[in-house]
Motif scaffolding. Sequence first.
Motif, PDB file in Angstrom:
ATOM      1  N   ASP A  96       0.806  -1.320   0.575  1.00 37.75           N
ATOM      2  CA  ASP A  96      -0.188  -0.023   0.340  1.00 37.75           C
ATOM      3  C   ASP A  96       1.130   1.613   0.215  1.00 37.75           C
ATOM      4  OD1 ASP A  96      -2.476   1.335   0.166  1.00 37.75           O
ATOM      5  OD2 ASP A  96      -1.946   1.854   1.866  1.00 37.75           O
ATOM      6  N   ALA A  97       1.834   1.399   0.795  1.00 39.54           N
ATOM      7  CA  ALA A  97       2.710   3.055   0.721  1.00 39.54           C
ATOM      8  C   ALA A  97       3.872   2.414  -0.566  1.00 39.54           C
ATOM      9  CB  ALA A  97       3.902   2.334   1.946  1.00 39.54           C
ATOM     10  N   LEU A  98       3.936   1.296  -0.905  1.00 38.95           N
ATOM     11  CA  LEU A  98       4.675   1.516  -2.243  1.00 38.95           C
ATOM     12  C   LEU A  98       3.957   2.210  -3.339  1.00 38.95           C
ATOM     13  CD1 LEU A  98       6.494  -1.892  -2.501  1.00 38.95           C
ATOM     14  CD2 LEU A  98       7.657   1.025  -2.584  1.00 38.95           C
ATOM     15  N   GLY A  99       2.510   1.959  -3.537  1.00 39.33           N
ATOM     16  CA  GLY A  99       1.717   2.088  -4.612  1.00 39.33           C
ATOM     17  C   GLY A  99       1.878   0.759  -5.789  1.00 39.33           C
ATOM     18  N   ASP A 100       1.225   1.088  -7.047  1.00 39.41           N
ATOM     19  CA  ASP A 100       1.477   0.260  -8.050  1.00 39.41           C
ATOM     20  C   ASP A 100       2.379  -0.412  -8.219  1.00 39.41           C
ATOM     21  OD1 ASP A 100      -1.052   0.898  -8.080  1.00 39.41           O
ATOM     22  OD2 ASP A 100      -1.675   2.330  -9.334  1.00 39.41           O
TER      23      ASP A 100
ATOM     24  N   ASP B 188       6.920 -11.276 -13.251  1.00 38.62           N
ATOM     25  CA  ASP B 188       7.771 -10.975 -14.248  1.00 38.62           C
ATOM     26  C   ASP B 188       6.473 -10.349 -16.012  1.00 38.62           C
ATOM     27  OD1 ASP B 188      10.697 -12.019 -13.797  1.00 38.62           O
ATOM     28  OD2 ASP B 188      10.143 -13.655 -14.967  1.00 38.62           O
ATOM     29  N   ALA B 189       5.385 -11.207 -15.853  1.00 37.41           N
ATOM     30  CA  ALA B 189       4.469 -10.530 -16.875  1.00 37.41           C
ATOM     31  C   ALA B 189       3.425  -9.831 -15.857  1.00 37.41           C
ATOM     32  CB  ALA B 189       3.600 -11.587 -17.499  1.00 37.41           C
ATOM     33  N   THR B 190       3.190 -10.029 -14.430  1.00 36.59           N
ATOM     34  CA  THR B 190       1.995  -9.208 -14.083  1.00 36.59           C
ATOM     35  C   THR B 190       3.037  -9.015 -12.322  1.00 36.59           C
ATOM     36  OG1 THR B 190       1.407 -11.793 -12.856  1.00 36.59           O
ATOM     37  CG2 THR B 190      -0.159 -10.626 -14.996  1.00 36.59           C
ATOM     38  N   PRO B 191       3.560  -7.617 -12.533  1.00 36.76           N
ATOM     39  CA  PRO B 191       4.290  -7.800 -10.591  1.00 36.76           C
ATOM     40  C   PRO B 191       3.226  -7.247  -9.773  1.00 36.76           C
ATOM     41  CG  PRO B 191       4.881  -5.512 -12.861  1.00 36.76           C
ATOM     42  CD  PRO B 191       4.236  -7.637 -13.504  1.00 36.76           C
ATOM     43  N   GLU B 192       2.014  -6.995 -10.852  1.00 34.58           N
ATOM     44  CA  GLU B 192       0.609  -6.270 -10.029  1.00 34.58           C
ATOM     45  C   GLU B 192      -0.271  -6.873  -8.701  1.00 34.58           C
ATOM     46  OE1 GLU B 192      -1.127  -6.948 -14.001  1.00 34.58           O
ATOM     47  OE2 GLU B 192       1.372  -6.008 -12.911  1.00 34.58           O
ATOM     48  N   LEU B 193       0.412  -8.033  -8.929  1.00 30.26           N
ATOM     49  CA  LEU B 193       0.532  -9.532  -8.111  1.00 30.26           C
ATOM     50  C   LEU B 193       0.209  -8.869  -6.609  1.00 30.26           C
ATOM     51  CD1 LEU B 193       1.005 -12.685 -10.242  1.00 30.26           C
ATOM     52  CD2 LEU B 193      -1.146 -11.364  -9.706  1.00 30.26           C
TER      53      LEU B 193
ATOM     54  N   CYS C  14      18.639  -7.688  -1.537  1.00 27.20           N
ATOM     55  CA  CYS C  14      18.036  -9.167  -2.766  1.00 27.20           C
ATOM     56  C   CYS C  14      17.753  -8.776  -3.852  1.00 27.20           C
ATOM     57  CB  CYS C  14      18.416 -10.062  -2.024  1.00 27.20           C
ATOM     58  SG  CYS C  14      16.506  -9.879  -0.831  1.00 27.20           S
ATOM     59  N   GLY C  15      16.922  -7.801  -3.760  1.00 29.93           N
ATOM     60  CA  GLY C  15      16.143  -7.658  -4.746  1.00 29.93           C
ATOM     61  C   GLY C  15      15.588  -6.307  -5.035  1.00 29.93           C
ATOM     62  N   GLU C  16      14.708  -5.635  -5.430  1.00 31.31           N
ATOM     63  CA  GLU C  16      13.960  -4.432  -5.622  1.00 31.31           C
ATOM     64  C   GLU C  16      12.345  -4.552  -5.953  1.00 31.31           C
ATOM     65  OE1 GLU C  16      17.201  -1.108  -6.724  1.00 31.31           O
ATOM     66  OE2 GLU C  16      16.311  -1.920  -9.069  1.00 31.31           O
ATOM     67  N   LEU C  17      11.943  -3.433  -5.584  1.00 36.01           N
ATOM     68  CA  LEU C  17      10.339  -3.501  -6.220  1.00 36.01           C
ATOM     69  C   LEU C  17       9.873  -2.009  -6.673  1.00 36.01           C
ATOM     70  CD1 LEU C  17       8.486  -5.293  -3.489  1.00 36.01           C
ATOM     71  CD2 LEU C  17       9.030  -5.600  -5.589  1.00 36.01           C
ATOM     72  N   GLU C  18       9.916  -2.193  -7.772  1.00 35.68           N
ATOM     73  CA  GLU C  18       9.682  -0.356  -8.535  1.00 35.68           C
ATOM     74  C   GLU C  18       8.420  -0.094  -8.705  1.00 35.68           C
ATOM     75  OE1 GLU C  18      10.599   1.899 -12.506  1.00 35.68           O
ATOM     76  OE2 GLU C  18      12.204  -0.211 -11.792  1.00 35.68           O
ATOM     77  N   SER C  19       7.797   0.601  -8.610  1.00 35.68           N
ATOM     78  CA  SER C  19       6.331   1.176  -7.829  1.00 35.68           C
ATOM     79  C   SER C  19       6.723   2.974  -8.830  1.00 35.68           C
ATOM     80  CB  SER C  19       5.336   1.499  -7.446  1.00 35.68           C
ATOM     81  OG  SER C  19       5.934   2.833  -5.846  1.00 35.68           O
ATOM     82  N   THR C  20       4.734   2.759  -9.609  1.00 40.72           N
ATOM     83  CA  THR C  20       4.888   4.665  -9.982  1.00 40.72           C
ATOM     84  C   THR C  20       4.805   5.608  -8.506  1.00 40.72           C
ATOM     85  OG1 THR C  20       2.347   4.542  -8.867  1.00 40.72           O
ATOM     86  CG2 THR C  20       2.662   3.365 -11.409  1.00 40.72           C
ATOM     87  N   LYS C  21       5.311   5.430  -7.265  1.00 41.30           N
ATOM     88  CA  LYS C  21       5.770   6.427  -7.012  1.00 41.30           C
ATOM     89  C   LYS C  21       7.452   6.505  -6.257  1.00 41.30           C
ATOM     90  CE  LYS C  21       2.128   6.282  -3.909  1.00 41.30           C
ATOM     91  NZ  LYS C  21       1.947   6.207  -2.204  1.00 41.30           N
TER      92      LYS C  21
END
Length: 128
Positions: free
Chosen positions: A35-39, A86-91, A58-65
């Motif tokens: 929720d804090a990250l956004g989409d 890979d195809a649906t990060p929005e999961l 060990c990795g990264e999450l990229e959001s619209t924010k």
Amino acid sequence: MYPENLKYTSEHEWVRTPGDTDGSVRVGITEFAQDALGDIVYVSLPQVGDQVTAGETCGELESTKSVSDIYAPVTGEVVATNSALDATPELVNSDPYEAGWLFEVSVTDASEVDGLMDAAAYQAGLGG
């Protein structure tokens, strides 16, 4: 709001025991974190066979924010990753505790899992 059967870190990751592979745990991020990250639009995960160390990135999450690091909640070897992301990060946003899991780790020291927070402690740490 936070499943009782999981363990949690202060970096907002969860750990489920057992994972799908013998001796492994499944790792994801919490409802609070997504929720804090956004989409979420892109996920960069460790590779199968990588060694990860508890508390290190060990990795990264990229959001619209923004871009946010993923921290290993335990030390061990990555034995699986969620290729669906890979195809649906929005999961990660829509189903953070099931379909949006990130990776699995074969844990070096099972006591690390025991040392993580339970749901009540995690929620208390969030101020509620």
